[in-house]
Enzyme design. Structure first.
Site, mmCIF file in Angstrom:
data_model
loop_
_atom_site.group_PDB
_atom_site.id
_atom_site.type_symbol
_atom_site.label_atom_id
_atom_site.label_comp_id
_atom_site.label_asym_id
_atom_site.label_seq_id
_atom_site.Cartn_x
_atom_site.Cartn_y
_atom_site.Cartn_z
ATOM 1 N N ARG A 92 -3.039 6.857 0.853
ATOM 2 C CA ARG A 92 -3.512 8.075 1.508
ATOM 3 C C ARG A 92 -2.545 8.756 2.473
ATOM 4 N NH1 ARG A 92 -9.501 6.356 3.136
ATOM 5 N NH2 ARG A 92 -8.402 4.379 3.246
ATOM 6 N N ARG A 140 -6.503 12.180 -5.609
ATOM 7 C CA ARG A 140 -7.801 11.618 -5.241
ATOM 8 C C ARG A 140 -8.887 12.677 -5.077
ATOM 9 N NH1 ARG A 140 -10.961 9.319 -4.103
ATOM 10 N NH2 ARG A 140 -11.070 7.981 -2.299
ATOM 11 N N ASP A 158 -6.488 -2.413 -7.321
ATOM 12 C CA ASP A 158 -7.034 -3.016 -6.110
ATOM 13 C C ASP A 158 -7.365 -4.467 -6.393
ATOM 14 O OD1 ASP A 158 -7.995 -2.032 -3.313
ATOM 15 O OD2 ASP A 158 -9.443 -3.523 -3.977
ATOM 16 N N TYR A 186 -14.566 -11.227 0.187
ATOM 17 C CA TYR A 186 -15.205 -9.938 -0.159
ATOM 18 C C TYR A 186 -16.458 -10.151 -1.006
ATOM 19 C CZ TYR A 186 -11.339 -7.312 1.837
ATOM 20 O OH TYR A 186 -10.437 -6.780 2.711
ATOM 21 N N ARG A 194 0.822 -1.220 0.000
ATOM 22 C CA ARG A 194 0.000 0.000 0.000
ATOM 23 C C ARG A 194 0.855 1.269 0.000
ATOM 24 N NH1 ARG A 194 -5.506 -0.379 1.524
ATOM 25 N NH2 ARG A 194 -6.203 -2.496 1.174
HETATM 26 O O1 1CP Z 1 0.275 -1.256 -2.579
HETATM 27 C C1 1CP Z 1 0.002 -0.314 -3.352
HETATM 28 O O2 1CP Z 1 0.486 0.813 -3.274
HETATM 29 C C2 1CP Z 1 -0.908 -0.633 -4.528
HETATM 30 C C3 1CP Z 1 -2.266 -0.342 -4.259
HETATM 31 C C4 1CP Z 1 -3.175 -1.293 -3.539
HETATM 32 C C5 1CP Z 1 -3.093 -2.659 -3.229
HETATM 33 C C6 1CP Z 1 -1.915 -3.597 -3.400
HETATM 34 C C7 1CP Z 1 -4.456 -0.861 -3.132
HETATM 35 C C8 1CP Z 1 -4.944 0.514 -3.259
HETATM 36 N N1 1CP Z 1 -5.147 -1.956 -2.657
HETATM 37 C C9 1CP Z 1 -4.336 -3.065 -2.690
HETATM 38 C C10 1CP Z 1 -4.654 -4.440 -2.297
HETATM 39 C C11 1CP Z 1 -5.852 -4.685 -1.445
HETATM 40 N N2 1CP Z 1 -7.088 -4.132 -1.512
HETATM 41 C C12 1CP Z 1 -5.890 -5.685 -0.447
HETATM 42 C C13 1CP Z 1 -4.752 -6.630 -0.146
HETATM 43 C C14 1CP Z 1 -3.714 -5.977 0.676
HETATM 44 C C15 1CP Z 1 -4.102 -5.626 2.072
HETATM 45 O O3 1CP Z 1 -4.515 -6.547 2.804
HETATM 46 O O4 1CP Z 1 -3.935 -4.474 2.439
HETATM 47 C C16 1CP Z 1 -7.158 -5.662 0.134
HETATM 48 C C17 1CP Z 1 -7.667 -6.542 1.259
HETATM 49 C C18 1CP Z 1 -7.920 -4.675 -0.557
HETATM 50 C C19 1CP Z 1 -9.338 -4.343 -0.334
HETATM 51 C C20 1CP Z 1 -9.497 -2.913 -0.033
HETATM 52 N N3 1CP Z 1 -9.440 -1.923 -0.987
HETATM 53 C C21 1CP Z 1 -9.628 -2.302 1.234
HETATM 54 C C22 1CP Z 1 -9.743 -3.023 2.578
HETATM 55 C C23 1CP Z 1 -11.209 -3.244 2.856
HETATM 56 C C24 1CP Z 1 -11.529 -3.945 4.146
HETATM 57 O O5 1CP Z 1 -12.310 -3.354 4.925
HETATM 58 O O6 1CP Z 1 -11.102 -5.081 4.368
HETATM 59 C C25 1CP Z 1 -9.652 -0.909 1.019
HETATM 60 C C26 1CP Z 1 -9.812 0.187 2.047
HETATM 61 C C27 1CP Z 1 -9.545 -0.686 -0.397
HETATM 62 C C28 1CP Z 1 -9.495 0.589 -1.122
HETATM 63 C C29 1CP Z 1 -8.124 1.010 -1.460
HETATM 64 N N4 1CP Z 1 -7.254 0.251 -2.241
HETATM 65 C C30 1CP Z 1 -6.086 0.936 -2.426
HETATM 66 C C31 1CP Z 1 -6.191 2.186 -1.740
HETATM 67 C C32 1CP Z 1 -5.152 3.251 -1.717
HETATM 68 C C33 1CP Z 1 -7.462 2.205 -1.140
HETATM 69 C C34 1CP Z 1 -8.049 3.355 -0.332
HETATM 70 C C35 1CP Z 1 -8.987 4.093 -1.209
HETATM 71 C C36 1CP Z 1 -8.827 5.567 -1.221
HETATM 72 O O7 1CP Z 1 -7.902 6.136 -1.811
HETATM 73 O O8 1CP Z 1 -9.714 6.205 -0.657
#
Ligand code: 1CP
Length: 353
Positions: free
Chosen positions: A33, A42, A78, A156, A29
């Site tokens: 943010r 964003r 994502d 999910y 990640r």
């Molecule tokens: O790593 C990076 O920089 C690349 C971007 C990336 C990756 C690898 C994002 C951007 N998401 C992911 C993978 C991801 N997405 C995972 C696996 C990794 C982990 O466990 O952290 C998972 C479970 C998600 C699902 C997801 N997408 C969540 C979690 C939800 C939950 O409640 O379980 C969330 C909050 C997102 C949205 C998201 N994805 C990425 C970002 C930066 C965001 C936040 C959105 C925003 O900018 O508002």
């Protein structure tokens, strides 16, 4: 794609357990943010539009390389884009928790209604973003592609979003395991094609995220998660592009995971990386594993913990430094920078021949 002449290929060498001058570092990640520059982008577009606009996705992918100095970029996308392409409606309500599917799939009929997708076509925007990012990186550092693991995607899709007890996913595996397998099989096939297409588009490494593997008992983890990851790794494996498997909360299965065929196993922060190295015994490299919450502390404390982890891993080949899970959205940027600098400055002593 054969690895071009990368200026910094530390991660590729560490993944293949070759000699390195210092331990490479990137973190999950890393585009996100906690970076004001990400929040600026964003402000202009919603999250899915950002994922689907290759120019913007490439821009935020490169940000942590320029601003933090990590040794790899990870393509901005994502894990949930696969179910979205399969026809599920993904909504991300600002400041209202995480992403959510409005129409979770809980029956065989609902699983069968999901679209069969061809990742090279249906997720072309990801592959276009990879091609564009490669141009912008101009061979400075490798680019990592990724996908969720089948089990994590299932949670999910069945729950509709994040969950505390995973009631619906657990109901499915205990009451209707054949439905779970039907979905997992389809996902494994799609993910294999998706990751292969990412490599073809230019990804130098791919990582499979099994964020929720740790909610399963050891037997269920093997049946509903690991066997599908194994299948994917077998399908996508090539000589030049390492595969990383990250399963959160799954260190109980390290000895089995060492035999998956992956080059690297990602470790969360709850397991001692020195012990993990003894268990895998050189069969794979290891990635990890600083507690992401440590980035709320201060640069000196962070440096201390980085040294502890380097000490635990010791003078051995095959360590890629990372956090034990994704960076938290509200940590101070200076602490993130201190983390990366500490790895770069301290790990030279642990260089491997
Ligand atoms: O790593 C990076 O920089 C690349 C971007 C990336 C990756 C690898 C994002 C951007 N998401 C992911 C993978 C991801 N997405 C995972 C696996 C990794 C982990 O466990 O952290 C998972 C479970 C998600 C699902 C997801 N997408 C969540 C979690 C939800 C939950 O409640 O379980 C969330 C909050 C997102 C949205 C998201 N994805 C990425 C970002 C930066 C965001 C936040 C959105 C925003 O900018 O508002």
């Amino acid at each position: 794609m054969k690895n071009e002449n990368l200026h910094n290929d530390l991660i590729l060498r560490a993944a293949k357990q070759q000699s390195v001058e210092r331990t490479p570092v990137w973190f999950m990640r890393q585009a996100g943010r906690y970076l004001p520059e990400y929040r600026e982008v964003r402000k202009k577009v919603d999250f899915l539009t950002l994922c689907k606009t290759p120019e913007l996705a490439a821009e935020v992918t490169v940000q942590p390389v320029d601003l933090i100095g990590v040794d790899a970029a990870i393509i901005f996308s994502d894990i949930l884009v696969i179910p979205e392409a399969m026809g599920m409606t993904l909504v991300i309500e600002e400041n209202k928790g995480g992403p959510r599917f409005t129409d979770p799939v809980r029956s065989r009929h609902e699983i069968e209604l999901l679209r069969d997708i061809e990742p090279a076509d249906d997720l072309r925007y990801v592959h276009d973003a990879i091609k564009l990012t490669k141009k912008e990186l101009d061979s400075r550092v490798p680019l990592i592609g990724f996908s969720g693991a089948p089990w994590t995607l299932l949670t999910y899709m069945v729950e509709g979003g994040g969950s505390k007890n995973f009631r619906h996913a657990k109901e499915m595996i205990f009451n209707n395991p054949q439905d779970a397998h039907a979905l997992l099989e389809r996902l494994a096939e799609i993910i294999s094609k998706y990751l292969s297409a990412q490599i073809n588009a230019g990804a130098n490494v791919v990582q499979i995220f099994d964020t929720w593997g740790g909610i399963l008992s050891p037997d269920a983890f093997e049946e509903f998660s690991l066997r599908y990851i194994r299948q994917i790794v077998e399908e996508i494996k090539r000589d030049d592009e390492p595969v990383i498997v990250f399963c959160k909360g799954c260190a109980h299965a390290l000895d089995t995971m060492a035999l998956l065929g992956a080059d690297v196993i990602g470790l969360d922060w709850t397991f001692d990386i020195g012990k993990a190295r003894e268990i895998v015994g050189g069969r794979t490299a290891l990635q990890g594993n600083l507690d992401p919450s440590l980035l709320y502390s201060n640069p000196e404390r962070i440096r201390h913990e980085v040294i502890e982890i380097l000490e635990k891993y010791g003078h051995h080949r095959g360590h890629i430094f990372n956090l034990g899970h994704g960076v938290l959205p509200d940590v101070p940027v200076e602490n993130v920078k201190a983390f990366v600098d500490a790895v770069k400055n301290e790990s030279g002593k642990y260089h491997t021949e």
